[in-house]
Design an enzyme around this catalytic site. Structure first.
Site, short mmCIF file in Angstrom:
data_model
loop_
_atom_site.label_atom_id
_atom_site.label_comp_id
_atom_site.label_asym_id
_atom_site.label_seq_id
_atom_site.Cartn_x
_atom_site.Cartn_y
_atom_site.Cartn_z
CG ASP A 254 -1.94 1.06 1.29
OD1 ASP A 254 -2.30 1.57 0.21
OD2 ASP A 254 -2.40 1.40 2.40
CD GLU B 257 0.02 5.44 -3.95
OE1 GLU B 257 0.41 5.76 -2.81
OE2 GLU B 257 -0.67 4.46 -4.19
CG ASP C 3 -8.17 4.48 -0.32
OD1 ASP C 3 -8.01 3.25 -0.29
OD2 ASP C 3 -7.45 5.29 0.29
#
Ligand code: MIG
Length: 793
Positions: free
Chosen positions: A403, A406, A487
């Site tokens: 997770d 980025e 999300d």
């Protein structure tokens, strides 16, 4: 940094150099590499010097491709033409613009804006302009919101946690978690091309947004370097694009099962309860995800000793019930000196964390508060990171969920939700021999973390297939990891969006993908969750997940009716596992996505070009989920010339092209193409509950009375299939002129499946027939039966 801005002038010289043709325009050069009859690489060096290949993204050198025949024709005053067996590429003598034509009929496939030159601007950015014919449609671009077709949008490739609005991303969002600079341009009946922009800096595709009819491709820096992939059909484009950027190796079979997640399940007692609830309620499921709260103070590669006193015992007990555990890992490492935190200490000692240009460590805030960030562009860092997974694997963890890669970073301690910040563009990254900056490698941060994890898992458990799930990635991410779309929200609009989003990801090479079933943010409601599981049960990656402040969203949280619906669709997913697994094998070999937009197969039909709300699963099954509240009917388009269509539930043939499907609360409209044999298994609570002991052949004849289906099998977990330990059984039905129906099974390959019964069912049923139970399939899996179509079975 400023450079001299440059455009191309007059062509001065053409040189052939092996599989390359070099065009000299004064100081600037254009190189066209002919990699196959249908694959060309185009590069511009505005200062005449081509940059060396970077090792992180596209893995092949041009020289890895076998030589193909081509000609260079220079007799035209306006252009020089390169000819392969399938293509002509015209390079204009004035300003170097390109035209790509089909060699068979000189039809224009792709065209640069005429009288315009590709350009380098003073800020070092690069630009190329392409014409957008009125009848052309645009797809791909990786993970994108809104509907299927992308004309009129502007898409930046820059991996981002899109949290600028209250509910994160929406239909208007540009930058997303994944950055995949690839698109497909398609014209109905004619087909089209794919374009992969081989540049890891920030790139932008302006698809007729600034100026209608003009596709502008831009890169912040680096080289103007792209691959032109001719189809003409979408399947061929995806096949060639994935040959270039890689394909997904077969995942462990259990990863195709249903995953249950939530932010966060803890302590361990709650996880045991969760597992028991699934089993007690007979709801098939097999993977439980542990979100960030399993760690000690969000320190990656640790366990919270109070919440999880004995992870190995927990994993073993869950395994005994058929559950596999996946743990989340964030890239941010807690800045935690003098505290015996091994990950920080080792990283600091070996200088593994990203430093700013001034040499200071880069810090940012993530879950563990003050954090530092491994430089995954460095091979030694990747190796270290991969090895850090040893403890998790030893405890029995079966998969890793990457997770925040980025990477997502805040400027203030977490919880205050300050600004999102980035590692500075000029921060040095990478091995010394191939030193880069963050600007060049930002898009690779998650991708290379996933590579580190994948390679680590392969090293630590050489015969086991890794399972990874990632939020961020770059082109080629499919080689390492499954992807979820981050999300989303518990909104009907997001359920609708899930279809085109996954379809475009599939066209962009990423097929093992799914959305958070039920929506991540927000509560939603029973009806939305039910409709989402109806669709989500058929996503390649199928996981329910939700955010920390949401009400319970397990399949039983919504009352009995919804629980019954969940059971129906989870059972169906498990019945479809043999079919899904066969599609995964196809995907690993050809890149063909599991979930496909209608246009993938029916690109001759203009009516499919904008159709975003129904999708194919493989070539046989059509899903038309309901995605509107209160709706009990929906429109479905059934393309003609597909061999006919059948309703999956009733088995009845459907004559209509435009169908108003009746779809009450518990009903997912599902259609099967005539000519297909679905290979289904029995209901199981988890994929390895027992071997496939009963195979159902669900037969749907086409107009000629024929049908075909395939079943791929192997041991489902090890690397033995890479050494040929697999088998494929092809089931064929033919109708002979005398009315006899012949069903034939032919097996190729050495893998020996467990003995099983075979249940044969025709749809619609033959007169007075129940299912026909064939004898056990013999060891070789080869058999044939002949039925008189006039007599009852
Ligand atoms: O700042 O780990 O997208 O799936 O549950 C949020 C907590 C961090 C974002 C992921 C989400 C996950 C959550 N994470």
């Amino acid at each position: 940094m400023t450079v001299e801005s440059r455009v191309l002038g007059q062509l001065e010289r053409v040189d052939r150099n092996g599989q390359q043709v070099i065009f000299e325009f004064g100081p600037s050069r254009l190189a066209v590499a002919i990699l196959s009859d249908q694959l060309l690489r185009v590069r511009y060096a505005f200062d005449g010097q081509f940059k060396p290949r970077r090792s992180w993204a596209v893995t092949q050198d041009d020289s890895d491709y076998p030589a193909v025949h081509f000609e260079v024709v220079e007799d035209n005053p306006v252009f020089v033409e390169i000819r392969t067996a399938r293509l002509k590429l015209r390079v204009r003598r004035d300003k170097g613009g390109l035209e790509l034509l089909d060699a068979a009929d000189d039809r224009l496939i792709m065209q640069d804006l005429p009288a315009y030159s590709p350009e380098r601007r003073p800020d070092g950015s690069l630009q190329s302009l392409k014409v957008m014919p009125d009848d052309e449609f645009y797809y791909g671009f990786g993970e994108r919101t809104s509907l299927l077709e992308k004309r009129g949008r502007r898409y930046t490739c820059w991996t981002t946690d899109p949290v600028d609005t209250d509910l994160d991303h929406g239909p208007g969002t540009d930058m997303m978690y994944q950055a995949i600079p690839f698109y497909m341009a398609l014209r109905p009946r004619l087909g089209g091309y794919g374009l992969f922009f081989n540049n890891t800096y920030k790139t932008v595709f302006d698809v007729g947004y600034k100026q209608p009819g003009l596709l502008e491709m831009e890169a912040a820096s680096g080289e103007l370097d792209y691959y032109l992939i001719y189809g003409p059909d979408p399947a061929a484009i995806v096949r060639r694009y994935t040959a270039l950027t890689g394909r997904t190796p077969l995942p462990p079979r259990w990863a195709l099962g249903y995953h249950q997640s939530r932010w966060s399940y803890f302590p361990e007692g709650r996880i045991r309860e969760l597992a028991e609830s699934f089993r007690a309620r007979r709801l098939p499921a097999e993977v439980i995800h542990l979100d960030i709260d399993y760690m000690q103070g969000y320190r990656v590669f640790t366990w919270d000793a109070e919440r999880f006193p004995d992870p190995a015992r927990l994993c073993a007990d869950l395994a005994a019930q058929g559950f596999k555990v996946v743990t989340i890992i964030d890239p941010g490492v807690k800045y935690d000196p003098h505290n015996n935190y091994r990950v920080f200490d080792e990283g600091e000692k070996n200088d593994y964390f990203v430093r700013k240009a001034d040499g200071e460590l880069f810090h940012g805030y993530v879950w563990p508060d003050d954090s530092v960030f491994p430089d995954f562009v460095r091979s030694d860092v990747r190796e270290w990171w991969g090895d850090l997974h040893r403890g998790l694997l030893e405890a029995g963890v079966r998969g890793i969920w990457n997770d925040m890669n980025e990477p997502a970073i805040a400027s203030t301690p977490f919880g205050e939700w300050g600004l999102h910040i980035q590692i500075p563009d000029d921060a040095p990254q990478g091995d010394e021999a191939e030193r880069a900056t963050h600007a060049e490698t930002h898009n690779l941060y998650g991708y290379l973390e996933d590579r580190a994890t994948y390679e680590g898992l392969r090293r630590l458990q050489p015969d086991t297939r890794p399972f990874l799930l990632t939020r961020a990635g770059y082109a080629g991410i499919q080689r390492y990891s499954a992807v979820w779309t981050g999300d989303n929200s518990a909104l009907w609009e997001h359920l609708e969006m899930a279809m085109p989003q996954l379809a475009n990801l599939g066209l962009s090479g990423v097929s093992f993908a799914g959305t958070d079933i039920g929506g991540f943010w927000g509560a939603g409601g029973a009806e939305l969750w039910a409709r989402w599981i109806e669709f989500g049960a058929f996503s390649a990656f199928s996981r329910g997940h939700s955010a920390l402040d949401t009400p319970p969203k397990e399949p039983w949280a919504w009352g009995e009716t919804v629980e019954r619906i969940a059971r129906k669709y989870l059972e169906l997913r498990y019945r479809f596992l043999p079919f899904l697994y066969t599609l995964f094998e196809e995907n690993s070999r050809t890149g063909a996505p599991l979930l496909r937009p209608m246009l993938y197969q029916f690109w001759h039909d203009p009516a499919t070009m904008l159709l975003h709300d129904q999708v194919m699963l493989g070539q046989a099954l059509l899903l038309a989920p309901v995605y509107r509240p209160g709706a009990e009917r929906r429109y479905v388009y059934l393309p003609q010339g597909a061999g006919g269509w059948y309703d999956f539930w009733s088995g009845e043939p459907i004559e209509e092209t435009h169908l108003l499907a009746h779809a009450p609360f518990d009903h997912l409209p599902l259609y099967v193409r005539g000519g297909s044999i679905l290979t289904l298994g029995p209901v199981m609570q988890y994929s390895d509950e027992r071997p496939l002991d009963l195979l159902s052949l669900e037969i749907y004849l086409d107009e000629r009375g024929q049908a075909e289906g395939e079943l791929y099998e192997d041991d489902g977990t090890s690397q033995a299939y890479q050494r040929g330990e697999s088998c494929r059984t092809t089931y064929t039905v033919t109708t002979e002129p005398d009315g006899m129906i012949r069903l034939t099974a032919r097996r190729a390959g050495v893998f020996q499946p467990a003995p099983r019964g075979v249940e044969i069912r025709f749809h619609p049923p033959r007169p007075r027939s129940g299912p026909l139970l064939h004898r056990l399939e013999d060891d070789a899996g080869n058999w044939q039966i002949t039925l008189d179509s006039a007599t009852p079975l």
